[in-house]
Every structure is written in C-alpha cells, then in structure tokens.
Motif scaffolding. Structure first.
Motif, short mmCIF file in Angstrom:
data_model
loop_
_atom_site.label_atom_id
_atom_site.label_comp_id
_atom_site.label_asym_id
_atom_site.label_seq_id
_atom_site.Cartn_x
_atom_site.Cartn_y
_atom_site.Cartn_z
N TYR A 1 15.11 21.17 -16.83
CA TYR A 1 14.17 20.10 -16.48
C TYR A 1 14.48 18.89 -17.35
N THR A 2 14.04 17.73 -16.91
CA THR A 2 14.24 16.50 -17.69
C THR A 2 13.03 16.28 -18.58
N THR B 1 17.36 15.67 -11.01
CA THR B 1 17.62 16.91 -11.76
C THR B 1 18.62 17.79 -11.01
N GLU C 1 15.83 21.64 -21.73
CA GLU C 1 15.60 20.22 -21.42
C GLU C 1 16.94 19.51 -21.35
N CYS D 1 22.54 19.12 -12.18
CA CYS D 1 23.04 20.50 -12.06
C CYS D 1 24.32 20.55 -11.25
N THR E 1 9.90 15.16 -16.59
CA THR E 1 9.25 16.22 -15.82
C THR E 1 8.40 17.11 -16.72
N ALA F 1 16.59 24.27 -10.88
CA ALA F 1 16.33 22.86 -11.15
C ALA F 1 14.84 22.59 -10.97
N GLY G 1 12.48 20.02 -10.96
CA GLY G 1 12.40 18.57 -10.91
C GLY G 1 12.70 18.06 -9.53
#
Length: 213
Positions: free
Chosen positions: A17-18, A74, A47, A78, A21, A68, A70
């Motif tokens: 995840y970012t 995101t 992260e 990936c 998010t 993923a 998000g």
C-alpha cells in the motif's frame, strides 16, 4: 492476475500500500487486515512508494500472491516490479479503480491481462499524453494540498471536474508527437507523426473512474 483474494485460500501473500492509502484508511485497517486474512496468509504488509520497494518485498518474502491495497497507481507500482507468472490480487481502496471496474465486467474472478510498456515503463491501466496526463497530475496535486478532504468527498468525480476545467480553459494545447511501435501481427516497426493534445495507451474502457476512453 487475480481480481479478488477470495479465489486464493493457500500460500503466502504480501500486502502493499502507499503512505496515502494507509493514512486514509488508518481507522479501518484492522478490519481490512482481518478480511484479507480470511482468504490469504499474510506474510508481510509493506508501505511502498516506488517499484523498487515492491521488488524488494517480492525478493525478501517470495510470496505466492501480491495484494495491491489501493488504486490504479498502486497496481502499476506492482506491475513494474512483477515478473513472469507472478500473481496480483486487487483490494480496491483507490479513487477511480479503473482496472477493477473493467475486470468486473468479465465472468471469471481470475484473468490474464496485457502488460503495456511505453518508453520502458510498464503498466496495465491507462497511460496518457497531454490532457489525461495533466488531469492525473492535477488530481495528485490536489490530494497533497489542503483540498485533500474535498477530493475524497468528491470521489472519482474529481477527475471529471478537473477535466472539464482543463478543457474549458483551453490550457492543454496540441503538440507534435512522434510514435514508433511494433505491429504485433506483422512484426514490422511502424511510425506515426501527428499533432494532438490527447494520446492514450490503454487496455480498458475508462480513465479516472468516469471518463470514457
């Protein structure tokens, strides 16, 4: 590439995840983790901000599934890190979720989709020059500004609002573009030079959740 984690019941998974998010869903993260855990064995939650950080997670944990958590951004982080038969599941926590929306029109939960590469940049959603690129940049700037809460409330419609403002103001003039590509049927290299303010490379029907391609 798996659309949902519900088709996977064994093997390890890495959830990526970012930072944005994780911040937006901080109060719901325990519920999100519990939901994923019912369908996959979580080896790690990572992260990420770059494809390199995704790649490092794949090398370190060797998961059978990459999740993923998000939106389309995101997912594309990936895609740039994945290789060969790596599998990806989507936990749709983004604003537009274009890829998931497109996959949802198909009858199966598991799909093989094209991985597009432009200027050595891999992605599987929509890439754009001119208006689409400017829209994405402006939305991202708004998300990082004091208007972030308004963006979240507007949801996917923020893309349509920014697009309307951009077109009405005429602030995206046409530019000359030269394109070179290999024809998949003949294997021949082709060239095209044109003047345009919009160029899209895509394998789905929408951009920004509500804009038709």
């Amino acid at each position: 590439m798996s659309q949902h984690t519900e088709s996977v019941h064994q093997g390890s998974a890495v959830v990526v995840y970012t930072p944005s998010t994780r911040l937006i869903f901080a109060s719901q993260w325990q519920q999100i983790r519990a939901s994923v855990s019912r369908h996959a064995q979580i080896a790690a939650e990572v992260e990420v901000c770059t494809p390199e950080s995704v790649r490092s997670a794949l090398v370190e944990h060797q998961p059978e599934l990459l999740i993923a958590a998000g939106g389309d951004g995101t997912i594309n982080l990936c895609i740039q890190a994945m290789q060969g038969e790596d599998r990806l599941a989507i936990l749709p926590l983004g604003t537009a979720n274009d890829l998931l929306r497109d996959l949802g029109r198909r009858p199966s939960l598991t799909h093989r989709i094209d991985r597009i590469r432009v200027n050595d940049q891999a992605f599987c959603t929509t890439g754009g020059f001119g208006i689409p690129g400017t829209i994405a940049q402006r939305v991202n700037r708004l998300r990082d500004s004091p208007f972030d809460r308004l963006c979240r409330k507007t949801g996917k419609h923020i893309y349509a609002l920014v697009a309307a403002d951009l077109v009405l103001r005429g602030s995206s003039p046409a530019q000359w573009v030269e394109i070179e590509w290999e024809d998949v049927d003949t294997g021949k290299t082709k060239h095209l030079r044109l003047q345009t303010n919009t160029l899209l490379v895509t394998n789905q029907a929408t951009f920004g959740g509500s804009l038709g391609v």
